[in-house]
Design a protein around this motif. Structure first.
Motif, short mmCIF file in Angstrom:
data_model
loop_
_atom_site.label_atom_id
_atom_site.label_comp_id
_atom_site.label_asym_id
_atom_site.label_seq_id
_atom_site.Cartn_x
_atom_site.Cartn_y
_atom_site.Cartn_z
N THR A 75 -16.12 -9.87 35.75
CA THR A 75 -14.93 -9.19 35.25
C THR A 75 -13.72 -10.11 35.33
O THR A 75 -13.71 -11.09 36.10
CB THR A 75 -14.62 -7.91 36.06
N LEU A 115 -2.59 -10.65 34.46
CA LEU A 115 -3.23 -11.35 35.55
C LEU A 115 -3.12 -12.86 35.34
O LEU A 115 -2.64 -13.32 34.31
CB LEU A 115 -4.71 -10.96 35.63
N LYS A 128 -3.78 -9.01 30.42
CA LYS A 128 -3.89 -7.94 31.41
C LYS A 128 -2.86 -8.06 32.53
O LYS A 128 -2.91 -7.32 33.51
CB LYS A 128 -5.30 -7.97 32.03
N LEU A 140 -6.61 -13.18 30.77
CA LEU A 140 -5.94 -12.76 32.00
C LEU A 140 -4.48 -12.38 31.72
O LEU A 140 -3.99 -11.35 32.21
CB LEU A 140 -5.98 -13.89 33.04
N ALA A 169 -9.59 -13.58 38.29
CA ALA A 169 -8.26 -13.75 38.86
C ALA A 169 -8.31 -14.10 40.35
O ALA A 169 -7.32 -14.59 40.91
CB ALA A 169 -7.44 -12.49 38.66
N GLY A 195 -13.72 -2.61 36.27
CA GLY A 195 -13.03 -3.84 35.90
C GLY A 195 -13.13 -4.13 34.43
O GLY A 195 -13.83 -3.43 33.67
N THR A 196 -12.44 -5.18 34.01
CA THR A 196 -12.39 -5.57 32.61
C THR A 196 -13.48 -6.60 32.32
O THR A 196 -13.52 -7.65 32.97
CB THR A 196 -11.03 -6.19 32.28
N GLU A 250 -10.91 -9.32 36.60
CA GLU A 250 -10.32 -9.16 37.93
C GLU A 250 -10.95 -10.12 38.92
O GLU A 250 -10.27 -10.67 39.80
CB GLU A 250 -10.48 -7.71 38.39
N GLN A 251 -12.26 -10.38 38.78
CA GLN A 251 -12.92 -11.35 39.65
C GLN A 251 -12.52 -12.77 39.28
O GLN A 251 -12.39 -13.63 40.16
CB GLN A 251 -14.43 -11.17 39.54
#
Length: 265
Positions: free
Chosen positions: A225, A260, A258, A255, A230, A203-204, A227-228
């Motif tokens: 991250t 997101l 990316k 976000l 989001a 993840g980022t 992604e979490q």
């Protein structure tokens, strides 16, 4: 040249390509390439301008909400000339690719020779391997705490870590550092056997500009991250003690870069 996170994101997106500053003399020249949180930003033009000559199009290209707002921002330090700086996104930070490039034996020998030169030039003795080992054994630990472990001033310690970052051996986090895959290979080459490390989190990573309090608060609830992030709503995160409005905004910007968004957006 300082550029705010929102402006950096807009430069990367191509919606902003100008900045205006009050400087006694230019602090950048055409061709200056600045490494930023979004990648490399290049200066394409530098010219002195009269504030009275600015137009709404200048404000739009600089990301200002209005011409009046742009002129108001330039009202400070009015004794200094105003400068129009052309900017463009020049691609990702080359150190990102370097960090992921695992060196072969020949490259490791060259990196070690470079580390030897850094050690020899230091006024406080050999430090490169000690610092790499320190970061490897204590990832995501605050720089002041790492510096204290080796009896060094934080500012000098961070300056030396930046030299290792230039070689692609370390990466900076919102709190502390990690060895890059390249750095791990260099450290392992000097050990009898490769060091056992926790698996790298996929993840980022959280953006560094949200601040240490927000980073710590998010880590405590298992969010490490983008992604979490989001997977949560902005309201859920804002309810966490330590995650303030500025962090929420900067997370939203990160976000968006990316592709997101918060769960409810």
């Amino acid at each position: 040249m300082m550029i705010r996170p929102a402006e950096l994101a807009a430069i990367k997106a191509g919606t902003v390509d100008l900045a205006f500053r009050r400087w006694a003399r230019p602090r950048v020249v055409v061709g200056t390439r600045m490494r930023t949180s979004v990648g490399v930003v290049e200066v394409t033009s530098v010219e002195q301008v009269s504030v009275s000559s600015l137009r709404a199009e200048d404000a739009r290209r600089a990301g200002a909400p209005s011409l009046a707002a742009l002129k108001e921002a330039l009202a400070a330090r009015s004794d200094d000339p105003a400068w129009r700086i052309g900017l463009t996104y020049a691609g990702p930070d080359p150190r990102e690719a370097l960090r992921a490039a695992v060196p072969d034996a020949e490259e490791i020998a060259a990196i070690n020779a470079r580390l030897d030169r850094l050690d020899a030039a230091s006024s406080h003795g050999a430090w490169t391997r000690e610092t790499l080992d320190l970061i490897d054994l204590h990832p995501t630990v605050r720089a002041p705490d790492l510096a204290a472990r080796v009896g060094r001033e934080t500012a000098d310690f961070k300056k030396d870590v930046r030299k290792l970052k230039e070689l692609g051996l370390t990466e900076s986090l919102a709190i502390g550092y990690l060895l890059s895959p390249r750095g791990e290979a260099v450290v392992d080459a000097g050990l009898p056997a490769p060091r056992q490390r926790a698996p790298r989190e996929s993840g980022t990573p959280l953006p560094r500009n949200i601040g240490a309090p927000a980073t710590r608060a998010l880590r405590e609830v298992g969010v490490t991250t983008l992604e979490q992030v989001a997977g949560r709503t902005a309201a859920e995160l804002a309810a966490i003690h330590g995650v303030g409005p500025i962090a929420i905004t900067r997370l939203r910007e990160a976000l968006a870069e990316k592709g997101l968004a918060y769960r409810d957006e």
